[in-house]
Scaffold this active site. Structure first.
Site, PDB file in Angstrom:
ATOM      1  CE  LYS A 140      -9.992 -18.968  14.735  1.00  0.00           C
ATOM      2  NZ  LYS A 140      -9.627 -18.133  13.616  1.00  0.00           N
TER       3      LYS A 140
HETATM    4  C1  LIG Z   1      -9.202 -17.972  12.233  1.00  0.00           C
HETATM    5  C2  LIG Z   1      -7.834 -17.801  11.689  1.00  0.00           C
HETATM    6  C3  LIG Z   1      -7.517 -16.863  10.691  1.00  0.00           C
HETATM    7  C4  LIG Z   1      -8.553 -16.082   9.939  1.00  0.00           C
HETATM    8  O1  LIG Z   1      -9.445 -15.412  10.703  1.00  0.00           O
HETATM    9  P1  LIG Z   1     -10.884 -15.044  10.104  1.00  0.00           P
HETATM   10  O2  LIG Z   1     -11.403 -14.085  11.123  1.00  0.00           O
HETATM   11  O3  LIG Z   1     -11.673 -16.311  10.035  1.00  0.00           O
HETATM   12  O4  LIG Z   1     -10.681 -14.425   8.780  1.00  0.00           O
HETATM   13  C5  LIG Z   1      -6.199 -16.714  10.313  1.00  0.00           C
HETATM   14  N1  LIG Z   1      -5.223 -17.459  10.866  1.00  0.00           N
HETATM   15  C6  LIG Z   1      -5.489 -18.388  11.798  1.00  0.00           C
HETATM   16  C7  LIG Z   1      -4.358 -19.167  12.366  1.00  0.00           C
HETATM   17  C8  LIG Z   1      -6.797 -18.598  12.216  1.00  0.00           C
HETATM   18  O5  LIG Z   1      -7.054 -19.554  13.123  1.00  0.00           O
END
Ligand SMILES: *Cc1c(COP(=O)(O)O)cnc(C)c1O
Length: 386
Positions: free
Chosen positions: A185
């Site tokens: 991210k």
């Molecule tokens: C990455 C992501 C999540 C979950 O996040 P984590 O930190 O990996 O638990 C949830 N929704 C979307 C759309 C994501 O891209």
């Protein structure tokens, strides 16, 4: 990087300043529930303009905390788009709720408001808009629908930290907004997440939820020489450590320049794909800043004779780390088994899934990396039989 080195689809940027920030915490008294947590929360509040922020151990924990704070329970329905990471829907199921899959727009893959409205019943409690690929949903429309049907609007903005919608920062629009700090991210804490909301009541509920349901935290008790606490509602250990928060604080400072870089790379891809027949990038809506977590292209089946699987493996063989975001959530065996989801439930999601590929996109991609990806895509769709 050498010329055929593997280019991943996403990659974190960690510099010496980040490392020093983490080391400083390791030498301090507080590794968790210490001062860094609030400093990180305040930094995200300031960045997004949100009134409240609650740091948690992952984006998924954040979504779970939201569903718990909304008191989603057995039989309650929450509408989610079928094209998203499964965690969006899983969080509803953790609470015993039913995720109801709505279809997406064929050009943006954002939740389709018409499909959403058709899925609303008297059991619907909330809708989750996912800012797919980093582009924000059309929140004015989603808000209007939510108000009209008295349901809560949640934003899964795990793709969109740093984005805007009509001059409003993502995080300062929906009733509750969730971010993720996973390494792919925009900024990372290793694992981590944050919920932002205008509601102090919701934020307090989520603070207890991340800490076993306990009504005071360890630091406050220690400072006030108290030992007594109570659990009034079941919670989890979803805390984010001070080590991680220090990394997040340091990373957040660099976010604006990274968003710029992501947009520059996306513009290079856009320019290239204008010259390629049969490939369309997702539609860019000009109502805000796109955070470009992902750059997704769609193939036109009439002009390209290869399947996605063929193109995908050709690109991987060239060292280009393409990916697919996402398998429609209702296709997963768990959802078929548990909720009886069938093929045909979300036709647009199902069709675009067969035609999508995510290209590498991260701030330190070089000009040469971008050119390699473009050349690779062109080569992978060339019809060798002609
Ligand atoms: C990455 C992501 C999540 C979950 O996040 P984590 O930190 O990996 O638990 C949830 N929704 C979307 C759309 C994501 O891209």
């Amino acid at each position: 990087m050498t010329d055929n080195a593997f280019i991943p689809y996403g990659r974190q940027c960690i510099d010496e300043e980040d490392i020093q920030a983490v080391c400083k915490v390791l030498r301090s008294d507080w590794l968790t529930t210490g001062p860094m947590v609030e400093i990180f929360e305040n930094a995200v509040k300031e960045f997004t303009g949100a009134r409240e922020a609650v740091a948690v151990s992952s984006g998924t924990a954040g979504l779970h905390a939201v569903m718990n704070a909304l008191e989603i329970q057995t039989g309650d329905e929450v509408i989610v788009p079928s094209i998203t990471f499964a965690a969006t829907a899983n969080a509803v199921v953790y609470q015993g709720g039913v995720p109801v899959f709505a279809d997406v727009d064929k050009d943006t893959l954002l939740l389709d408001p018409d499909s959403e409205e058709k899925k609303i019943t008297d059991k619907t409690r909330a809708v989750v808009g996912v800012d797919y690929a980093g582009q924000s949903c059309d929140y004015d429309v989603l808000k209007q629908i939510a108000q009209q049907h008295s349901i809560t609007l949640v934003a899964d903005s795990c793709h969109a930290l740093g984005g805007t919608y009509k001059n409003k920062k993502v995080g300062n629009i929906a009733d509750m907004t969730v971010f993720s700090f996973h390494p792919v991210k925009h900024i990372t804490t290793g694992e981590g997440g944050m919920i932002v909301t205008p509601s102090a009541r919701m934020a307090n509920k989520m603070r207890r939820f991340r800490n076993h349901g306990i009504n005071s935290d360890h630091k406050t008790r220690s400072e006030n020489k108290l030992w007594f606490y109570e659990i009034d509602q079941l919670g989890f250990n979803y805390r984010l450590t001070d080590i991680q928060c220090a990394l997040g604080i340091s990373q957040l400072k660099k976010l604006p320049q990274w968003i710029k870089k992501r947009n520059q790379i996306a513009r290079s891809y856009d320019d290239f794909f204008k010259t390629v027949n049969g490939i369309t990038p997702l539609k860019y809506l000009d109502y805000g800043v796109h955070a470009y977590h992902l750059y997704v292209i769609l193939f036109n089946r009439d002009s390209i004779k290869y399947t996605r699987a063929e193109i995908f493996s050709k690109l991987r063989d060239m060292g280009i780390g393409v990916n697919v975001h996402y398998i429609p959530v209702h296709y997963h065996p768990f959802y078929k088994k548990t909720f009886g989801c069938l093929k045909g439930l979300c036709p647009v999601a199902e069709d675009t899934y067969e035609r999508m590929i995510t290209l590498p996109l991260f701030p330190q991609m070089s000009r040469n990396d971008v050119e390699r990806v473009c050349a690779g895509v062109r080569e992978s769709i060339q019809d060798m039989s002609k």
